[in-house]
Scaffold this motif. Structure first.
Motif, mmCIF file in Angstrom:
data_model
loop_
_atom_site.group_PDB
_atom_site.id
_atom_site.type_symbol
_atom_site.label_atom_id
_atom_site.label_comp_id
_atom_site.label_asym_id
_atom_site.label_seq_id
_atom_site.Cartn_x
_atom_site.Cartn_y
_atom_site.Cartn_z
ATOM 1 N N ARG A 78 1.939 1.899 -3.187
ATOM 2 C CA ARG A 78 0.805 1.904 -4.617
ATOM 3 C C ARG A 78 0.571 3.652 -4.065
ATOM 4 N NH1 ARG A 78 -1.821 -2.116 -2.494
ATOM 5 N NH2 ARG A 78 -3.156 -0.606 -1.100
ATOM 6 N N TYR A 79 0.294 4.106 -3.413
ATOM 7 C CA TYR A 79 0.823 5.686 -2.919
ATOM 8 C C TYR A 79 1.416 6.561 -3.198
ATOM 9 C CZ TYR A 79 -0.988 10.068 -0.682
ATOM 10 O OH TYR A 79 -1.220 11.275 -0.775
ATOM 11 N N ASN B 153 -4.274 4.860 2.679
ATOM 12 C CA ASN B 153 -4.311 5.953 1.608
ATOM 13 C C ASN B 153 -5.437 6.641 1.050
ATOM 14 O OD1 ASN B 153 -1.676 4.533 1.656
ATOM 15 N ND2 ASN B 153 -2.222 3.431 -0.326
ATOM 16 N N SER C 53 1.088 -1.297 -0.044
ATOM 17 C CA SER C 53 0.187 0.229 0.160
ATOM 18 C C SER C 53 0.705 1.496 -0.101
ATOM 19 C CB SER C 53 -0.549 -0.012 1.308
ATOM 20 O OG SER C 53 -0.343 -0.066 2.923
ATOM 21 N N ASP D 84 -7.774 1.772 -5.030
ATOM 22 C CA ASP D 84 -7.312 1.461 -3.483
ATOM 23 C C ASP D 84 -7.935 1.110 -2.504
ATOM 24 O OD1 ASP D 84 -5.615 1.341 -1.234
ATOM 25 O OD2 ASP D 84 -4.055 2.769 -2.528
#
Length: 520
Positions: A247-248, A266, A244, A261
């Motif tokens: 990803r952010y 996030n 996560s 998401d």
């Protein structure tokens, strides 16, 4: 009517029609991020997903935020979608109607639909796909939804009549929230999985250019797509980002344009940063399924002990930095089926007493917690392990598997405890799919006559009062039998860069790629 809340969040709280969703924040008044923004044609969209597919077969791809939803929509298009008021909107289908309260439905297709290879997408193709989805040999995660159909009949090229096993007035929601919403070329499917994965043929806004497993999927605009000028983008590149934080940060630093998401952390950070964020907030949530088919959780005392031992606030803090919305009740307070009675209560003394009781009988509780490799799921599993380590006579081991392996896990049911979900706007069809005895998607394995009867009543009743009574019983039985315990509401979301518009989801966090556009 049941309503879900969809939040389109930006720092300046601007509102844009769903098709043009994507207003920016932080004082940015460029055309792409203002309420007057218009879709821009062209460009490439780089999208981060939550998992890698193991096949492009539409029956096996899951039509939900954490599985293959965006990819399926891209390759195969949609028959129907729904909005925040749970109203059905038609795309490749013109209508899906019943005149007998849900015993039979008639599907009407738009005339002239074609697959990306130019062959017709007709009622026969829909019948082939739906029959195939309910075939146990195919292994579709949406077999329960398709198996609701008792028989189907092709009336003409654009008309399919289906008869259901039992009346389901809201059966359109079963179709659009499952892989039944995607129709692939029967001729291409009949060539086998390897050939199909190399060249999938659908009628969606994009076609496959290349697929490098565990790397990226490259898609190009389908010139035969029925809803021109969509898609707005010329190309899409999809890749998974399980962590996560990664990803952010990839999105924030310009390495991606959109991220699917489910991390409350996030979503919270994106809101504060003024990034366009579309979040669907539904009833139900993420839960830990306790496999009642085998020891140790075939003993209700083991299930009740674990459920009483786990602290939801501690889980929230460990996995979501305290940002998640907890699922203390089956329905949110926005639902007409809401009951304020909690599904479970934490009780450390009761938990220890039950652990001790099992140990005294020579059955000290020991089980394996199966977790996906995503950072969020690992954090949940590890925190549950940590919490239970504070008790005597209980031992937990963790087994990590890839997200794509969950499809196989649903077939083998080889687990003791696992994180899964029951997310829904209207409780039908999801509650029946997840908790009805005999359903292939029933991960806990619960098969309780009173629960089955209540689920059927909620599915077939036509009045809200009757349904409310049925779902009160559903919550009571789930509380009593404890086949699972909920962790948190699901955060079904999509985050984009400030120059991206068109974040539109339907169903269970199923993002529509044809709506996306990027301001250069």
């Amino acid at each position: 009517m049941i309503r879900k809340t969809r939040l389109l969040v930006t720092a300046v709280a601007c509102c844009v029609a769903l098709v043009l969703a994507g207003c920016g924040g932080g004082g940015d008044t460029s055309p792409s991020t203002s309420a007057s923004a218009k879709p821009v044609a062209g460009g490439e969209g780089r999208v981060l997903l939550l998992s890698d597919p193991r096949t492009l077969d539409p029956a096996i791809l899951g039509n939900a935020y954490a599985s293959g939803a965006l990819l399926g929509n891209a390759l195969y298009g949609t028959l129907m979608t729904n909005d925040e008021a749970d109203e059905v909107h038609y795309s490749m289908a013109e209508s899906f109607t019943t005149t007998d309260n849900g015993k039979t439905f008639t599907l009407k297709l738009r005339p002239g639909l074609v697959f990306s290879d130019g062959t017709p997408l007709n009622a026969e193709a829909v019948k082939f796909n739906w029959d195939r989805t309910k075939d146990p040999a195919v292994g579709s995660p949406h077999r329960s939804e398709a198996a609701t159909i008792e028989s189907s009949e092709v009336v003409d090229d654009v008309t399919l009549k289906v008869t259901l096993v039992t009346p389901v007035p809201r059966y359109a929601l079963s179709v659009l929230a499952s892989s039944m919403n995607w129709i692939a070329s029967p001729a291409a499917l009949q060539k086998g999985q390897q050939a199909f994965d190399a060249k999938p043929i659908g009628a969606g806004p994009f076609t496959l250019e290349s697929w490098t497993r565990q790397a990226d999927i490259r898609l190009v605009k389908n010139p035969r797509y029925w809803d021109a000028p969509k898609p707005y983008l010329d190309r899409l590149t999809l890749r998974s980002a399980l962590d996560s934080n990664q990803r952010y940060n990839t999105l924030l630093t310009g390495g991606a344009d959109v991220a699917v998401d489910s991390s409350w952390v996030n979503l919270d950070k994106a809101t504060k940063a003024g990034l366009p964020t579309d979040v669907m907030q539904l009833s139900g949530g993420v839960f830990t399924a306790l496999n009642m088919r085998r020891a140790p959780f075939d003993d209700i005392r083991a299930r009740r002990a674990v459920a009483a031992a786990v602290d939801s606030d501690a889980l929230n803090l460990a996995a979501y930095n305290g940002t998640a919305k907890l699922a203390d009740t089956l329905f949110t307070d926005a639902s007409p089926f809401y009951s304020e009675t909690p599904l479970r209560k934490r009780d450390k003394e009761t938990a220890q007493r039950l652990f001790d009781e099992l140990a005294a009988e020579g059955k000290p509780l020991s089980f394996t917690f199966t977790s996906a490799s995503s950072s969020e799921n690992r954090a949940l599993a590890e925190n549950i392990q940590t919490q239970l380590s504070a008790f005597k006579n209980v031992k937990v081991e963790i087994r990590i598997i890839e997200v794509a392996e969950f499809v196989q896990l649903r077939r083998t049911l080889d687990f003791d405890a696992v994180i899964t979900s029951a997310l829904f706007q209207d409780p039908e069809p999801r509650l029946t799919t997840v908790f009805s005895g005999g359903s292939p998607a029933n991960m806990p394995g619960i098969d309780d006559p009173a629960l089955n009867k209540a689920l059927l009543a909620g599915r077939t009743a036509t009045s809200e009062e009757e349904r409310k009574a049925a779902y009160d019983t559903v919550q009571e039985r789930l509380t009593e039998l404890t086949p699972m315990f909920f962790v948190a509401r699901g955060g079904l979301g999509a985050i984009s860069a400030k120059n991206v518009g068109g974040l539109v989801q339907y169903g269970l966090g199923s993002l529509l790629p044809e709506e996306l556009w990027i301001q250069p």
